[in-house]
Design an enzyme around this catalytic site. Structure first.
Site, PDB file in Angstrom:
ATOM      1  N   HIS A  82      -5.119   2.349 -19.097  1.00  0.00           N
ATOM      2  CA  HIS A  82      -4.509   1.792 -18.071  1.00  0.00           C
ATOM      3  C   HIS A  82      -4.621   0.206 -18.061  1.00  0.00           C
ATOM      4  CE1 HIS A  82      -3.020   1.502 -13.912  1.00  0.00           C
ATOM      5  NE2 HIS A  82      -3.853   0.662 -13.404  1.00  0.00           N
ATOM      6  N   ASP A 161      -3.400   7.907  -2.001  1.00  0.00           N
ATOM      7  CA  ASP A 161      -3.135   6.708  -2.622  1.00  0.00           C
ATOM      8  C   ASP A 161      -1.837   6.306  -2.259  1.00  0.00           C
ATOM      9  OD1 ASP A 161      -3.783   4.243  -4.353  1.00  0.00           O
ATOM     10  OD2 ASP A 161      -2.348   5.134  -5.484  1.00  0.00           O
ATOM     11  N   ARG A 168      -1.025  -0.455   3.012  1.00  0.00           N
ATOM     12  CA  ARG A 168      -1.552  -1.746   2.757  1.00  0.00           C
ATOM     13  C   ARG A 168      -0.828  -2.890   2.546  1.00  0.00           C
ATOM     14  NH1 ARG A 168      -4.707  -0.083  -2.376  1.00  0.00           N
ATOM     15  NH2 ARG A 168      -5.167  -2.428  -2.513  1.00  0.00           N
ATOM     16  N   SER A 183      -7.697   2.790  -5.554  1.00  0.00           N
ATOM     17  CA  SER A 183      -6.376   3.048  -6.032  1.00  0.00           C
ATOM     18  C   SER A 183      -6.136   3.572  -7.430  1.00  0.00           C
ATOM     19  CB  SER A 183      -5.455   2.055  -5.425  1.00  0.00           C
ATOM     20  OG  SER A 183      -4.228   2.303  -5.746  1.00  0.00           O
ATOM     21  N   LYS A 187      -6.298   7.790  -9.340  1.00  0.00           N
ATOM     22  CA  LYS A 187      -5.272   8.220 -10.316  1.00  0.00           C
ATOM     23  C   LYS A 187      -5.745   8.581 -11.696  1.00  0.00           C
ATOM     24  CE  LYS A 187      -2.049   5.097  -9.428  1.00  0.00           C
ATOM     25  NZ  LYS A 187      -2.519   4.183  -8.165  1.00  0.00           N
TER      26      LYS A 187
END
Length: 435
Positions: A82, A161, A168, A183, A187
């Site tokens: 990621h 999320d 947010r 967050s 995932k």
């Protein structure tokens, strides 16, 4: 249990229990807790913070708010990668076929671009016919058969999320470390991998501008992953200028294909090899980082990574000839040259502004609903450290609209800084965090 009491507790610096956090996340996700109360809680978290245990429990509650993928039917160690997002970041397109060619299964859920950062799913859709919405059975079958599948995130993957981030975004509560970490990691944990490698960007084109902030976020995410039972590592990489030379969906895919042919820019390949080496270490292919890099390079020289990418594109509905024959992907018709404003050396390039220039062309989204033009973008001809004379071409802008092209040209030219002395070469890999 009342949300009012939890807000008051966090406002006064108290630590929320796992039960309280799950009550809050589940109640907000199903609509029992209203936006105004969750907004108050988010602001209280911004002021009071969360400790390691709270951050882990928040991550796990968000992960469990929707679907989770069970990848146990895929043979081998599944390692996910990621990136926290940057400009010109096409590493997944280069990295995943290299790793898959070495026998490590790639089962990756990726996202779309938003704002000045690009998304892997958008880039893959440059291949006509390519399908990013794979049914779970087909997703698993492809990984077992050819070693790689990349699909868009399902609508019900960590829905808490999605709701929390939307809130947010409009309540000035985005930039809080525990909220950012939970967050991202909710995932990743829901995606079912055995191990996770995080590319945490730092610099003017990254979400975390300061290296110390990037390191703190990386350490938090690595702790979450390890505490959740996943092997997790973070590599902090430079984003003071765009990664590689191409910015824009189709142009980035073309550059990724060039990289798989052994013609990739040095900075892109350095980051790719660092991430890939960590993935190979986690998968047990080798125990030596230098040997891992050597194996990755061999997939380029042998052509196995390029052929794996073509196999992957075919398996998801695209034409493998678009991979093997350069020049078949769409590129915008209008080419505009941006030129240097001074003699000397390029000392800085405002990466975020280059990303905004690409958005101006239509190559990015201002909202999740925005349509994008996959064919537009920017190709940098001069990077930091390059000598220039006034009037030299520093970038080429590919546009389908002359007005947008002119606006992007100004943004690109204004993003460059010059000096009389060449700057020191930037270190792309800043730090590797495994514990």
């Amino acid at each position: 249990m009342r949300m009012y009491d939890l807000i008051d507790k966090k406002k006064n610096g108290g630590a929320l229990s796992a039960e309280e956090i799950r009550f809050m996340v589940q109640g907000f996700t199903c609509g029992n807790i209203p936006d105004y109360q969750m907004s108050a809680m988010l602001m209280a978290i911004c002021f009071s913070g969360m400790d390691e245990t709270e951050t882990l429990e928040l991550t796990l509650a968000m992960k469990d708010s929707g679907d989770t993928l069970d990848l146990s039917g895929i043979k081998g160690v599944k390692v996910d990668k990621h990136s926290t997002g940057g400009v010109g970041d096409k590493t997944s397109l280069v990295l995943t076929p290299m790793v898959a060619a070495l026998g490590v299964p790639v089962a990756k859920m990726s996202g779309r671009g938003l704002g000045h950062t690009g998304g892997t799913i958008d880039k893959l859709e440059c291949f006509p016919g390519f399908c990013t919405a794979l049914p779970e059975e087909k997703f698993m079958e492809n990984v077992n058969r050819i070693g790689i599948a990349i699909a868009g995130q399902t609508a019900n993957l960590a829905p808490a999320d999605k709701k929390l981030y939307a809130l947010r975004d409009v309540t000035a509560t985005v930039a809080q470390r525990s909220l950012i970490a939970s967050s991202i990691m909710s995932k990743k944990l829901a995606s079912g991998s055995d191990a996770i490698v995080l590319d945490v960007k730092t610099g003017n084109g990254a979400f975390m501008k300061q290296e110390a902030d990037a390191a703190a976020l990386a350490e938090t995410m690595v702790k979450i992953g390890n505490m959740a039972g996943k092997k997790t590592a973070a590599i902090i990489t430079d984003m003071e200028q765009p990664l590689g030379n191409a910015v824009g969906n189709s142009l980035e895919v073309i550059e990724a294909l060039q990289a798989l042919r052994g013609e990739g820019p040095d900075d892109l390949m350095e980051v790719t090899y660092a991430l890939g080496a960590q993935m190979l270490l986690f998968a047990g292919v080798t125990e030596d980082r230098a040997h891992a890099v050597k194996l990755l390079k061999q997939t380029i020289t042998s052509g196995s990574a390029l052929h794996k990418f073509a196999e992957f594109v075919k398996a998801q509905g695209g034409d493998p000839e678009d991979v093997m024959i350069p020049g078949r992907l769409p590129v915008a018709s209008e080419k505009i040259e941006a030129k240097a404003a001074a003699d000397g050396f390029v000392t800085d390039i405002l990466a975020e502004q280059i990303g905004v220039a690409c958005m101006t062309l239509g190559g990015g989204r201002e909202t999740k609903e925005s349509a994008i033009d996959l064919s537009v973008g920017i190709c940098l001809k001069k990077k930091i450290g390059a000598p220039v004379s006034r009037g030299d071409v520093i970038a080429e802008i590919y546009a389908n609209d002359k007005t947008r092209g002119a606006d992007a040209k100004k943004l690109v030219e204004d993003a460059y800084r010059y000096g009389e002395i060449a700057p020191e070469k930037r270190q792309m890999i800043r730090k590797i965090i495994t514990e």
